[in-house]
Design an enzyme around this catalytic site. Structure first.
Site, PDB file in Angstrom:
ATOM      1  N   SER A 102       2.731 -33.691 -53.936  1.00 16.52           N
ATOM      2  CA  SER A 102       1.333 -33.681 -53.532  1.00 16.52           C
ATOM      3  C   SER A 102       0.489 -32.691 -54.318  1.00 16.52           C
ATOM      4  O   SER A 102      -0.712 -32.577 -54.085  1.00 16.52           O
ATOM      5  CB  SER A 102       1.265 -33.332 -52.060  1.00 16.52           C
ATOM      6  OG  SER A 102       2.073 -32.214 -51.818  1.00 16.52           O
TER       7      SER A 102
ATOM      8  N   THR B 190      -2.117 -30.124 -50.183  1.00 23.73           N
ATOM      9  CA  THR B 190      -2.807 -29.086 -50.930  1.00 23.73           C
ATOM     10  C   THR B 190      -2.198 -27.730 -50.711  1.00 23.73           C
ATOM     11  O   THR B 190      -1.893 -27.376 -49.570  1.00 23.73           O
ATOM     12  CB  THR B 190      -4.273 -29.047 -50.468  1.00 23.73           C
ATOM     13  OG1 THR B 190      -4.827 -30.313 -50.763  1.00 23.73           O
ATOM     14  CG2 THR B 190      -5.049 -27.957 -51.143  1.00 23.73           C
TER      15      THR B 190
ATOM     16  N   THR C 142      -4.356 -29.484 -55.806  1.00 23.51           N
ATOM     17  CA  THR C 142      -3.816 -30.670 -55.140  1.00 23.51           C
ATOM     18  C   THR C 142      -3.833 -31.881 -56.058  1.00 23.51           C
ATOM     19  O   THR C 142      -4.603 -31.917 -57.034  1.00 23.51           O
ATOM     20  CB  THR C 142      -4.672 -30.989 -53.897  1.00 23.51           C
ATOM     21  OG1 THR C 142      -4.057 -32.015 -53.135  1.00 23.51           O
ATOM     22  CG2 THR C 142      -6.061 -31.445 -54.271  1.00 23.51           C
TER      23      THR C 142
ATOM     24  N   ARG D  70     -12.070 -40.607 -56.939  1.00 26.14           N
ATOM     25  CA  ARG D  70     -12.356 -39.903 -55.679  1.00 26.14           C
ATOM     26  C   ARG D  70     -12.083 -38.403 -55.834  1.00 26.14           C
ATOM     27  O   ARG D  70     -11.068 -37.997 -56.402  1.00 26.14           O
ATOM     28  CB  ARG D  70     -11.492 -40.500 -54.569  1.00 26.14           C
ATOM     29  CG  ARG D  70     -11.653 -39.826 -53.203  1.00 26.14           C
ATOM     30  CD  ARG D  70     -10.602 -38.758 -52.965  1.00 26.14           C
ATOM     31  NE  ARG D  70     -10.628 -38.248 -51.602  1.00 26.14           N
ATOM     32  CZ  ARG D  70      -9.949 -37.178 -51.199  1.00 26.14           C
ATOM     33  NH1 ARG D  70      -9.192 -36.527 -52.042  1.00 26.14           N
ATOM     34  NH2 ARG D  70     -10.014 -36.766 -49.964  1.00 26.14           N
TER      35      ARG D  70
ATOM     36  N   THR E  67      -6.943 -27.661 -45.925  1.00 21.58           N
ATOM     37  CA  THR E  67      -6.056 -28.746 -46.319  1.00 21.58           C
ATOM     38  C   THR E  67      -6.289 -29.902 -45.362  1.00 21.58           C
ATOM     39  O   THR E  67      -6.803 -29.714 -44.269  1.00 21.58           O
ATOM     40  CB  THR E  67      -4.588 -28.261 -46.290  1.00 21.58           C
ATOM     41  OG1 THR E  67      -3.735 -29.349 -46.643  1.00 21.58           O
ATOM     42  CG2 THR E  67      -4.180 -27.744 -44.931  1.00 21.58           C
ATOM     43  N   GLY E  68      -5.926 -31.086 -45.807  1.00 23.11           N
ATOM     44  CA  GLY E  68      -6.126 -32.247 -44.947  1.00 23.11           C
ATOM     45  C   GLY E  68      -7.171 -33.191 -45.518  1.00 23.11           C
ATOM     46  O   GLY E  68      -7.379 -33.222 -46.732  1.00 23.11           O
TER      47      GLY E  68
END
Ligand code: SD4
Length: 332
Positions: free
Chosen positions: A86, A188, A206, A216, A239-240
């Site tokens: 990731s 991330t 990330t 994106r 993060t998320g």
């Protein structure tokens, strides 16, 4: 008027003008006094891989290195690790099979650097730092970021590992963009450090949401969203689901709440509640969304909070390197 008097008035005029331009220059009444008792050095970072990343950052901090160098060294660990799916090398690609990386860095003097949609470079954080230190700009994207990286001597490499390619091909069969909470989006590494000199810096890097649309950009490379540092107050990172964080300028929000007197924990909680409120207002389902904030104050106090269970973070200070589970807002 004699010459002496004229030059005296001239001097006075200049002085008066200076005061008029900046009446606060002599003593800045907005300066926040430095805290007396400080837990330093300290480094904190998101998710389980934060433990290993903290080790590298601590090597810098324990040798009286700077927070800026510590956070760069720290986040380079998961960036370079192909088993971390990731961040950086080995990161999951976008829906076109391209690994596109986002990263930013911020130091104690509000110097900032950022790259978004960067392909083929294993350590986007170091490119972000080069943007900060070697250009008059703060953010480079896509091909321009790559050109700049190559001009700085970074090597072009294939970042798509066989494992990521295989998973992506599986995903293509249905091609549904539905990130699995805490898995495809536990992407991330955000890291904050306070060094021996009491200075704060942060880094965030990330590969973004897996199978995103090509082009994106998430919160992670956006100063104020994925990362923010104010050396008088503290720092925050996130993060998320980046879209939710951008909507609230999340990390800046956390830092501003700390400036108003919240502890890092209270600030993270309030920022998460703001996001949850917006999710409800927009009639989205909170169970599909995860956001976690991590914050570090100028005193070396830590805060962490997330929407739903599953977010972890690592803290390394004089007591050692420890992994914690974050408290969360919504019980599902
Ligand atoms: C993004 N915030 O691109 C990143 C993804 C992430 O934990 O952090 N996942 O939106």
């Amino acid at each position: 008027m004699n010459n002496n008097r004229r030059s005296f008035l001239k001097k006075l005029g200049v002085a008066t003008a200076a005061i008029a331009i900046n009446p606060l220059e002599a003593k800045n009444i907005f300066d926040i006094p430095a805290p007396k008792k400080v837990n330093k050095p300290i480094v904190i970072s998101t998710w389980d891989f934060g433990l290993k990343a903290n080790e590298a950052a601590w090597e810098v901090l324990k040798n009286k290195g700077k927070a800026l160098d510590a956070v760069e060294a720290g986040v380079k660990i998961p960036e370079g690790d192909p088993t971390e799916r990731s961040v950086g090398y080995g990161g999951r690609p976008d829906r076109d099979g391209k690994v596109t990386l986002d990263a930013c860095i911020m130091d104690e003097n509000a110097n900032i650097g950022s790259v978004a949609g960067l392909e083929y470079i294993k350590h986007p954080i170091s490119v972000a730092r080069a943007v900060m230190e070697k250009t008059p700009h703060v953010m480079l994207v896509g091909d321009g970021a790559l050109e700049f990286a190559l001009s700085q001597g970074f090597q072009k490499e294939n970042l798509l590992t066989p494992e990521s390619e295989k998973e992506w091909k599986e995903w293509l069969k249905e091609s549904k963009y539905k990130p699995i909470v805490n898995i495809e989006n536990h992407d991330t590494i955000g890291m904050l450090a306070l060094d021996e000199y009491g200075n704060l810096s942060g880094a965030c890097t990330t590969s973004g949401m897996a199978y995103k649309l090509h082009g994106r950009v998430g919160d992670s490379p956006i100063i104020g969203a994925g990362l923010y540092v104010d050396n008088e107050v503290g720092g925050a990172t996130s993060t998320g689901h980046g879209e939710e964080v951008i909507r609230t300028v999340g990390s800046h929000l956390v830092v501003e709440l700390m400036r108003q007197g919240r502890t890092p924990q209270q600030a993270c909680e309030e920022a998460v509640r703001r996001i949850v409120k917006f999710i409800h207002n927009r009639k989205k389902d909170v169970k599909d969304i995860q956001v976690g904030f991590l914050a570090l104050s100028k005193k070396g106090e830590v805060g962490a909070y997330c929407i739903q269970s599953g977010f972890s973070y690592a803290v390394y200070d004089k007591t050692g390197n420890h992994l914690h589970k974050s408290n969360f807002e919504v019980k599902l």
